[in-house]
Scaffold this motif. Structure first.
Motif, short mmCIF file in Angstrom:
data_model
loop_
_atom_site.label_atom_id
_atom_site.label_comp_id
_atom_site.label_asym_id
_atom_site.label_seq_id
_atom_site.Cartn_x
_atom_site.Cartn_y
_atom_site.Cartn_z
N MET A 219 19.99 39.90 14.47
CA MET A 219 21.01 39.73 14.86
C MET A 219 22.41 39.32 13.61
O MET A 219 21.13 38.39 12.94
CB MET A 219 21.57 38.38 16.12
CG MET A 219 22.98 38.81 16.41
SD MET A 219 23.34 37.01 17.48
CE MET A 219 25.03 37.51 18.45
N MET A 231 24.45 34.12 19.53
CA MET A 231 23.92 33.83 18.69
C MET A 231 22.68 32.93 19.00
O MET A 231 21.69 32.30 17.73
CB MET A 231 25.34 34.44 17.61
CG MET A 231 24.18 33.11 16.40
SD MET A 231 25.34 33.70 14.74
CE MET A 231 26.06 32.57 14.83
N VAL A 245 17.88 35.90 13.08
CA VAL A 245 19.59 35.77 12.77
C VAL A 245 19.95 35.37 11.49
O VAL A 245 19.44 34.53 10.60
CB VAL A 245 20.07 34.68 14.03
CG1 VAL A 245 21.46 34.94 14.47
CG2 VAL A 245 19.29 35.47 15.62
N CYS A 258 24.19 45.16 10.63
CA CYS A 258 23.79 45.50 12.25
C CYS A 258 24.31 47.22 11.70
O CYS A 258 22.43 47.56 12.28
CB CYS A 258 24.66 45.47 12.89
SG CYS A 258 24.25 43.77 13.64
N ALA A 268 19.26 46.34 17.15
CA ALA A 268 20.26 45.17 16.33
C ALA A 268 21.36 45.16 16.91
O ALA A 268 22.14 45.97 17.53
CB ALA A 268 20.51 45.07 14.48
N LEU A 269 22.73 43.69 17.18
CA LEU A 269 23.46 43.96 17.52
C LEU A 269 24.60 42.91 16.64
O LEU A 269 23.89 41.91 16.15
CB LEU A 269 23.05 43.50 19.32
CG LEU A 269 23.18 41.71 19.37
CD1 LEU A 269 23.90 41.56 21.07
CD2 LEU A 269 22.01 40.98 19.38
N THR A 270 25.55 42.88 17.17
CA THR A 270 26.46 41.68 16.67
C THR A 270 27.63 41.28 17.78
O THR A 270 27.54 41.89 19.03
CB THR A 270 27.47 41.95 15.49
OG1 THR A 270 28.07 40.93 15.26
CG2 THR A 270 28.61 43.31 15.55
#
Length: 578
Positions: A219, A231, A245, A258, A268-270
């Motif tokens: 992340m 987060m 992270v 990402c 992956a993420l945001t």
């Protein structure tokens, strides 16, 4: 006995208001009650009025209540700002330190309890919140020992003496309130709960857990209210499974990192809110044209600009659909409960990889930070589907040509490889390209690639694009909403039915591609359609009109003052239409 209680604690930000609500709520959750909590807080670290309103019930609830049974006040401002929510027979429990005054236009009872002085006698004024919890226990006739397990978990790391002193404070508050009630307790005693074990969590934690369950291992994000808890959760949990992270310098760095991670094959993420999503828009377009999977969480809040960063709003809808320049395929999801937030997050990663496009999951502040009871999550429902990602060795390509990463296919989805795969070399660029990725400005190629990208989400498979509670073939009224308005709409529907109206409810969980076919018959069979949303321009209503039609039937019920909907507001507005 009562089956439902509405309780609120308020004071200045930074004096333990949140922890007071947490301790009270967690203990009642463990007794088997259903809870729904919502925090009102200022956009500063310390100071400014804050409150935590908690609804406790023997049955499932998904919204804050219209009125208030108990108001716990740490200052006069709390009384002045919130007393009008108290119904006849409600009570105010206030710290004697500020010499509380009861407004003349209320029939609520005021009890002045020495929160601060009792806490100071026990060692520190910081424990006044425990005195307040104990005072509430006396009103409800709850055994204070039921809080020991929670207090142990929260304060145990500070030593047993701290745990014992906090329990003494709860008992002192109980005794002081019992004395104020002339020895009587349980004047608002709750009916017994079922004792079942359930989760009690905010939407952001459910999103983070859903991402973890979906195999996310990276992340990148920049802190912003109300997304930061996602987060913070993953900072603690991802390293345990080999993930990481990164707190980036800005939102642009976060989203491009990402995209890079997903291109390399790592889920992956945001996560961000409206201002951050504005900065991510160009990169979302990059994800679209390069057909790189990308999952973004948008926790909507009051805008524009910094706006109301700690208040409820649902005004990012049009931006999420149309904010990027050019035309790309994208999927926009909108869970309506914490439980849905968990499952939908996990599914978002499957959709991103299957359709090789950006997936935006919309929540709002009420859903992101509101804490509610959740039935145990079923991890067996979480599956990982990676679409057309090659996992086996690729066949050798004749004449040493590049791999056709952007091959024009019937379903619009091209084969995908990760960097380093033998025979998988291809070109990647943000300019228009042909099948191997090499730049191309050919009109024929441009049309072929655009058509390919756009057709891949026309037949998207999504389990429940619209949540429906539609008992009537023909309805007087169809209520439509998205995200956290579901609970208030459900209660308004019940009240309208009791008034003799035939009411259906459709809650939209897939915003794009819009589920017009599912909504059309519901709109056609209703005399009137009311779209409930927290914005000033009726964004969801406009999308409904564009995709379904029947604009003459559609009515807006809007709220954009920073507060979530209350059930009575929707009920009253709908009755006025008839």
């Amino acid at each position: 006995m009562i089956n439902q209680l509405s309780w609120k604690v308020g004071g200045q930000q930074g004096e333990g208001i949140e922890s007071t609500g947490e301790i009270f709520s967690i203990a009642l959750n463990r007794l088997g009650y259903y809870l729904y909590g919502y925090r009102h807080f200022s956009s500063r670290i310390k100071g400014g009025h804050t409150n935590n309103k908690v609804r406790v019930s023997t049955y499932q609830v998904r919204s804050i209540s219209d009125d208030l049974d108990i108001l716990v006040a740490f200052d006069q401002e709390t009384i002045d700002l919130n007393y009008q929510e108290l119904h006849d027979g409600g009570i105010i429990i206030a710290d004697a330190k500020f010499d509380p005054l009861k407004p003349e236009d209320t029939n609520a009872s005021l009890y002045s309890i020495p929160f601060t002085s009792l806490a100071t006698e026990l060692g520190t004024s910081l424990m006044k919140n425990m005195i307040a919890v104990g005072s509430t226990c006396a009103v409800l006739n709850i055994d204070t020992e039921l809080f020991r397990e929670v207090v142990q978990e929260i304060f145990g790391r500070k030593g047993q003496s701290v745990v014992d002193r906090n329990m003494e404070a709860i008992k002192a508050g109980f005794d002081a309130m019992r004395e104020a009630l002339s020895g009587q307790t349980g004047i608002m005693e709750l009916a017994k709960a079922d004792g079942q074990k359930r989760l009690f969590m905010i939407g952001n934690d459910a999103i983070a857990l859903g991402a973890l369950s979906a195999g996310v291992r990276f992340m990148a994000a920049y802190p912003i209210t109300p997304a930061s808890e996602i987060m913070e959760y993953l900072i603690k949990k991802l390293p345990a499974v080999g993930g990481s992270v990164i707190q980036t310098e800005d939102e642009i760095a976060a989203v491009t990192m990402c995209i890079g991670a997903n291109y390399a094959g790592v889920r992956a993420l945001t996560a961000s809110a409206g201002p951050g999503l504005s900065l991510k828009m160009e990169a979302i377009g990059l994800s679209g044209i390069t057909e790189t999977p990308l999952v973004i969480i948008d926790t909507q809040r009051g805008g524009p600009s910094t706006g109301l960063p700690t208040k409820q709003e649902q005004s990012d809808l049009m931006a999420m659909l149309y904010g990027t320049h050019g035309e790309i395929p994208k999927i926009v999801m909108a869970p309506s409960t914490v439980q849905e937030a968990f499952y939908d997050t996990a599914e978002a990663f499957n959709l991103a990889e299957e359709y090789q496009c950006p997936v935006i999951m919309l929540t709002d502040l009420q859903l992101s930070l509101g804490k509610q009871t959740v039935e145990p999550l079923d991890l067996s429902q979480v599956e990982i589907r990676r679409g057309k990602l090659f996992s086996d060795e690729l066949p050798e390509i004749e004449n040493k040509e590049y791999f056709k990463r952007y091959e024009v296919t019937e379903d619009g989805v091209s084969p995908r490889v990760i960097p380093g795969m033998k025979h998988g070399i291809h070109h990647v660029t943000g300019v228009e390209h042909e099948e191997t990725g090499k730049p191309s400005e050919s009109p024929a190629n441009r049309k072929a690639q655009m058509d390919k990208r756009l057709r891949k989400i026309k037949n998207i498979r999504f389990n429940t694009p619209v949540y429906k509670n539609t008992p009537h073939e023909e309805a007087d009224l169809l209520l439509v909403g998205f995200n956290s308005t579901r609970g208030a709409i459900e209660e308004a529907q019940e009240r309208l039915e009791a008034d003799g109206f035939k009411v259906n409810h459709a809650h939209i969980r897939l915003i794009h591609p819009f589920p017009a076919e599912e909504l059309l018959p519901l709109v056609q069979s209703a005399k009137k359609v009311v779209v409930v949303e927290n914005n000033a321009t009726g964004q969801l209503a406009n999308i409904l009109k564009m995709n379904v039609g029947y604009a003459q039937k559609v009515h807006n019920h809007l709220k954009y003052d920073g507060n979530p909907f209350l059930p009575h507001e929707i009920h009253s507005a709908c009755k006025e239409l008839f």
